[in-house]
Scaffold this motif. Structure first.
Motif, PDB file in Angstrom:
ATOM      1  N   LEU A  72       0.835  -1.201   0.000  1.00 42.95           N
ATOM      2  CA  LEU A  72       0.000   0.000   0.000  1.00 42.95           C
ATOM      3  C   LEU A  72       0.871   1.253   0.000  1.00 42.95           C
ATOM      4  CD1 LEU A  72      -2.948  -0.789   2.454  1.00 42.95           C
ATOM      5  CD2 LEU A  72      -3.081  -0.441  -0.016  1.00 42.95           C
ATOM      6  N   TYR A  73       1.974   1.204   0.736  1.00 43.12           N
ATOM      7  CA  TYR A  73       2.899   2.344   0.768  1.00 43.12           C
ATOM      8  C   TYR A  73       3.463   2.601  -0.627  1.00 43.12           C
ATOM      9  CZ  TYR A  73       7.247   4.906   1.360  1.00 43.12           C
ATOM     10  OH  TYR A  73       8.258   5.813   1.224  1.00 43.12           O
ATOM     11  N   LEU A  74       3.894   1.534  -1.314  1.00 45.08           N
ATOM     12  CA  LEU A  74       4.409   1.690  -2.670  1.00 45.08           C
ATOM     13  C   LEU A  74       3.356   2.306  -3.587  1.00 45.08           C
ATOM     14  CD1 LEU A  74       6.342  -1.665  -3.316  1.00 45.08           C
ATOM     15  CD2 LEU A  74       7.290   0.566  -2.680  1.00 45.08           C
ATOM     16  N   TYR A  75       2.114   1.891  -3.376  1.00 49.06           N
ATOM     17  CA  TYR A  75       1.021   2.357  -4.240  1.00 49.06           C
ATOM     18  C   TYR A  75       0.712   3.832  -4.000  1.00 49.06           C
ATOM     19  CZ  TYR A  75      -3.592   2.677  -6.352  1.00 49.06           C
ATOM     20  OH  TYR A  75      -4.672   3.063  -7.102  1.00 49.06           O
ATOM     21  N   VAL A  76       0.548   4.222  -2.736  1.00 45.58           N
ATOM     22  CA  VAL A  76       0.148   5.605  -2.450  1.00 45.58           C
ATOM     23  C   VAL A  76       1.299   6.579  -2.625  1.00 45.58           C
ATOM     24  CG1 VAL A  76      -1.628   4.849  -0.831  1.00 45.58           C
ATOM     25  CG2 VAL A  76       0.638   5.451   0.044  1.00 45.58           C
ATOM     26  N   SER A  77       2.547   6.077  -2.627  1.00 44.11           N
ATOM     27  CA  SER A  77       3.697   6.969  -2.806  1.00 44.11           C
ATOM     28  C   SER A  77       4.027   7.203  -4.278  1.00 44.11           C
ATOM     29  CB  SER A  77       4.921   6.405  -2.083  1.00 44.11           C
ATOM     30  OG  SER A  77       5.278   5.129  -2.600  1.00 44.11           O
ATOM     31  N   ASP A  78       3.272   6.569  -5.175  1.00 41.65           N
ATOM     32  CA  ASP A  78       3.442   6.795  -6.609  1.00 41.65           C
ATOM     33  C   ASP A  78       3.208   8.278  -6.905  1.00 41.65           C
ATOM     34  OD1 ASP A  78       2.923   7.054  -9.431  1.00 41.65           O
ATOM     35  OD2 ASP A  78       2.641   4.880  -9.499  1.00 41.65           O
ATOM     36  N   PRO A  79       4.153   8.930  -7.603  1.00 42.14           N
ATOM     37  CA  PRO A  79       3.992  10.373  -7.871  1.00 42.14           C
ATOM     38  C   PRO A  79       2.762  10.704  -8.700  1.00 42.14           C
ATOM     39  CG  PRO A  79       5.802   9.429  -9.157  1.00 42.14           C
ATOM     40  CD  PRO A  79       5.407   8.407  -8.139  1.00 42.14           C
ATOM     41  N   PHE A  80       2.214   9.722  -9.432  1.00 42.87           N
ATOM     42  CA  PHE A  80       1.026   9.969 -10.241  1.00 42.87           C
ATOM     43  C   PHE A  80      -0.258   9.647  -9.480  1.00 42.87           C
ATOM     44  CE2 PHE A  80       4.469   8.998 -13.208  1.00 42.87           C
ATOM     45  CZ  PHE A  80       4.466  10.156 -13.973  1.00 42.87           C
ATOM     46  N   SER A  81      -0.120   9.270  -8.222  1.00 46.11           N
ATOM     47  CA  SER A  81      -1.275   8.905  -7.409  1.00 46.11           C
ATOM     48  C   SER A  81      -2.041  10.147  -6.970  1.00 46.11           C
ATOM     49  CB  SER A  81      -0.823   8.105  -6.185  1.00 46.11           C
ATOM     50  OG  SER A  81      -1.871   7.891  -5.294  1.00 46.11           O
ATOM     51  N   CYS A  93      -9.712   3.960  -4.138  1.00 44.65           N
ATOM     52  CA  CYS A  93     -10.000   3.791  -5.560  1.00 44.65           C
ATOM     53  C   CYS A  93      -8.726   3.536  -6.346  1.00 44.65           C
ATOM     54  CB  CYS A  93     -10.702   5.036  -6.089  1.00 44.65           C
ATOM     55  SG  CYS A  93     -11.608   4.742  -7.599  1.00 44.65           S
ATOM     56  N   GLY A  94      -8.607   2.346  -6.849  1.00 42.13           N
ATOM     57  CA  GLY A  94      -7.431   2.008  -7.627  1.00 42.13           C
ATOM     58  C   GLY A  94      -7.112   0.537  -7.506  1.00 42.13           C
ATOM     59  N   ALA A  95      -6.078   0.106  -8.200  1.00 46.41           N
ATOM     60  CA  ALA A  95      -5.696  -1.312  -8.199  1.00 46.41           C
ATOM     61  C   ALA A  95      -4.203  -1.447  -8.012  1.00 46.41           C
ATOM     62  CB  ALA A  95      -6.128  -1.962  -9.507  1.00 46.41           C
ATOM     63  N   LEU A  96      -3.799  -2.500  -7.318  1.00 48.42           N
ATOM     64  CA  LEU A  96      -2.393  -2.788  -7.110  1.00 48.42           C
ATOM     65  C   LEU A  96      -1.942  -3.770  -8.176  1.00 48.42           C
ATOM     66  CD1 LEU A  96      -3.876  -2.661  -4.038  1.00 48.42           C
ATOM     67  CD2 LEU A  96      -1.446  -2.555  -3.452  1.00 48.42           C
ATOM     68  N   ARG A  97      -0.973  -3.358  -8.971  1.00 55.21           N
ATOM     69  CA  ARG A  97      -0.558  -4.191 -10.100  1.00 55.21           C
ATOM     70  C   ARG A  97       0.722  -4.973  -9.830  1.00 55.21           C
ATOM     71  NH1 ARG A  97      -3.126   0.294 -11.835  1.00 55.21           N
ATOM     72  NH2 ARG A  97      -4.748   0.027 -13.417  1.00 55.21           N
ATOM     73  N   HIS A  98       1.317  -4.794  -8.654  1.00 55.83           N
ATOM     74  CA  HIS A  98       2.528  -5.540  -8.327  1.00 55.83           C
ATOM     75  C   HIS A  98       2.173  -7.022  -8.204  1.00 55.83           C
ATOM     76  CE1 HIS A  98       6.152  -6.886  -6.334  1.00 55.83           C
ATOM     77  NE2 HIS A  98       6.704  -5.708  -6.529  1.00 55.83           N
ATOM     78  N   PRO A  99       2.880  -7.910  -8.903  1.00 55.03           N
ATOM     79  CA  PRO A  99       2.513  -9.343  -8.881  1.00 55.03           C
ATOM     80  C   PRO A  99       2.538  -9.962  -7.488  1.00 55.03           C
ATOM     81  CG  PRO A  99       4.673  -9.009  -9.909  1.00 55.03           C
ATOM     82  CD  PRO A  99       4.036  -7.666  -9.793  1.00 55.03           C
ATOM     83  N   THR A 100       3.460  -9.525  -6.617  1.00 57.30           N
ATOM     84  CA  THR A 100       3.516 -10.097  -5.276  1.00 57.30           C
ATOM     85  C   THR A 100       2.361  -9.593  -4.428  1.00 57.30           C
ATOM     86  OG1 THR A 100       5.925 -10.036  -5.499  1.00 57.30           O
ATOM     87  CG2 THR A 100       5.051 -10.633  -3.353  1.00 57.30           C
ATOM     88  N   ARG A 215      -8.861  -1.585 -12.770  1.00 55.75           N
ATOM     89  CA  ARG A 215      -7.909  -2.617 -12.378  1.00 55.75           C
ATOM     90  C   ARG A 215      -6.899  -2.762 -13.509  1.00 55.75           C
ATOM     91  NH1 ARG A 215      -9.649  -8.141 -13.737  1.00 55.75           N
ATOM     92  NH2 ARG A 215     -11.442  -8.091 -15.117  1.00 55.75           N
ATOM     93  N   GLN A 216      -6.442  -3.952 -13.825  1.00 58.47           N
ATOM     94  CA  GLN A 216      -5.371  -4.128 -14.793  1.00 58.47           C
ATOM     95  C   GLN A 216      -5.705  -3.495 -16.148  1.00 58.47           C
ATOM     96  OE1 GLN A 216      -4.397  -8.272 -15.008  1.00 58.47           O
ATOM     97  NE2 GLN A 216      -3.498  -8.301 -12.970  1.00 58.47           N
ATOM     98  N   GLU A 217      -4.725  -2.796 -16.665  1.00 62.03           N
ATOM     99  CA  GLU A 217      -4.824  -2.187 -17.996  1.00 62.03           C
ATOM    100  C   GLU A 217      -6.019  -1.249 -18.116  1.00 62.03           C
ATOM    101  OE1 GLU A 217      -2.276  -2.608 -19.809  1.00 62.03           O
ATOM    102  OE2 GLU A 217      -1.456  -4.135 -18.470  1.00 62.03           O
ATOM    103  N   GLY A 218      -6.399  -0.602 -17.043  1.00 65.65           N
ATOM    104  CA  GLY A 218      -7.455   0.394 -17.101  1.00 65.65           C
ATOM    105  C   GLY A 218      -8.858  -0.153 -17.218  1.00 65.65           C
ATOM    106  N   VAL A 219      -9.033  -1.463 -17.051  1.00 63.94           N
ATOM    107  CA  VAL A 219     -10.366  -2.058 -17.122  1.00 63.94           C
ATOM    108  C   VAL A 219     -11.153  -1.678 -15.866  1.00 63.94           C
ATOM    109  CG1 VAL A 219     -11.691  -4.203 -17.281  1.00 63.94           C
ATOM    110  CG2 VAL A 219      -9.510  -3.975 -18.499  1.00 63.94           C
ATOM    111  N   ALA A 220     -12.367  -1.165 -16.048  1.00 69.06           N
ATOM    112  CA  ALA A 220     -13.172  -0.756 -14.897  1.00 69.06           C
ATOM    113  C   ALA A 220     -13.543  -1.958 -14.043  1.00 69.06           C
ATOM    114  CB  ALA A 220     -14.436  -0.043 -15.370  1.00 69.06           C
TER     115      ALA A 220
END
Length: 259
Positions: A72-81, A93-100, A215-220
Motif C-alpha cells: 500500500l505504501y508503494l502504491y500511495v507513494s506513486d507520484p502519479f497517485s 480507488c485504484g488497483a495494485l498491479r505488483h505481482p507479489t 484494475r489491470q490495464e485500465g479495465v473498470a
C-alpha cells in the motif's frame, strides 16, 4: 520471475470460486453441528494444539499486515497517485498491479478456508457459536475473492486492517488474555468496520459519478468490487452491535445474581 498468475481475464462478476468456498464452509459448519458437537469437550490435547495453532496464525497475520502495508505504501507513494486524504484517495480507488501484491491477496483468499477450522474446533469443544462468528466465516471468502480478482486498493487496505485484527485476536486466544488487549480488540473491530465502510463508500461514490475504479490495464472494476464489501461491512457492524448488546445483557444478569 512471475509470482502470480495473470488474472487480467478474470471479471469480478465471476463469483463462483468465492461462492464455492462459502458453500464449503457452510457444509463444514452443518456437519460439525450434526456429528461433532461436544465430541472433544474437555480435551486437553485439542486445547494445547489450538493454542499453538492460534499463536502461529497470529504471527502469520502479523507478517501479512507488514507486507500489505508495504505494498500500500508503494502504491500511495506513486507520484502519479491522487492525494491520500481526498475523496479519490488511492486507498479507496485504484488497483495494485505488483505481482507479489496480487499473490498476497490470493493467499488471503485461501486463508479463509483455513480459518474455517475455527468453527469446527469450537463446535467440537462444545462451545456455543453466535451469529456474528458464523456469518463472518461463511461470507468472508466471497469478500476476499472479490478483493483478489479486482486487486482493489480498498481490498488490500482491509486485508491490512484484518491481519492486524487477527494478530491481536489469535494472540489473545493463544493465552495473552489481558484486559488491555481485549479492550484494544474491541476498539480495532470498530476501526476495521468503519474503515472498510468508508473506503468502499468512497469507491462506490466515484463509480456513481462515472469514474469507476480501474484494475489491470485500465479495465473498470465490476460493481461487486464496491457493493459486496459494503453489504458485508454493514452486516458485520449490525451483528457486532448485537453481540455487544448480548454481552452487556449477560453481564447485567451476572451482577444481579451476585447480589
Amino acid at each position: 520471475m512471475r509470482f502470480s498468475p495473470d488474472i487480467s481475464w478474470l471479471d469480478e462478476r465471476t463469483l463462483w470460486p468465492g461462492l464455492a468456498m462459502s458453500g464449503v464452509v457452510t457444509v463444514m459448519v452443518l456437519i460439525s453441528e450434526l456429528f461433532l458437537r461436544g465430541s472433544a469437550k474437555g480435551s486437553t490435547l485439542l486445547s494445547r494444539l489450538s493454542k499453538i495453532d492460534q499463536m502461529v496464525y497470529s504471527l502469520v497475520s502479523f507478517v501479512g499486515a507488514l507486507f500489505g502495508s508495504y505494498y500500500l505504501y508503494l502504491y500511495v507513494s506513486d507520484p502519479f497517485s491522487q492525494p491520500l486524504f481526498s475523496l479519490r484517495s488511492p486507498l479507496a480507488c485504484g488497483a495494485l498491479r505488483h505481482p507479489t501484491a496480487q499473490l498476497l491477496l490470493e493467499v488471503y483468499f485461501w486463508s479463509k478456508l483455513y480459518e474455517a477450522h475455527d468453527l469446527v474446533v469450537v463446535i467440537a469443544r462444545g462451545y456455543p457459536i453466535n451469529a456474528h462468528f458464523v456469518v463472518h466465516h461463511i461470507s468472508t471468502p466471497l469478500f476476499a475473492w472479490v478483493g483478489y480478482v479486482s486487486c482493489s486498493a480498498h481490498g488490500m487496505s482491509f486485508l491490512v486492517l484484518n491481519c492486524i485484527m487477527h494478530t491481536m485476536l489469535y494472540a489473545f486466544f493463544a493465552g495473552f488474555s489481558y484486559n488491555w488487549l481485549k479492550s484494544l480488540l474491541r476498539f480495532w473491530q470498530n476501526v476495521q468496520l468503519w474503515g472498510g465502510i468508508l473506503l468502499c463508500s468512497m469507491a462506490l461514490s466515484e463509480r456513481l459519478q462515472g469514474r469507476p475504479c480501474t484494475r489491470q490495464e485500465g479495465v473498470a472494476m465490476g460493481w461487486y468490487a464496491d457493493t459486496w464489501p459494503i453489504i458485508l461491512f454493514l452486516t458485520y457492524f449490525a451483528l457486532f452491535r448485537l453481540e455487544l448488546a448480548e454481552e452487556a445483557r449477560e453481564m447485567e444478569e451476572a451482577k444481579k445474581k451476585r447480589k
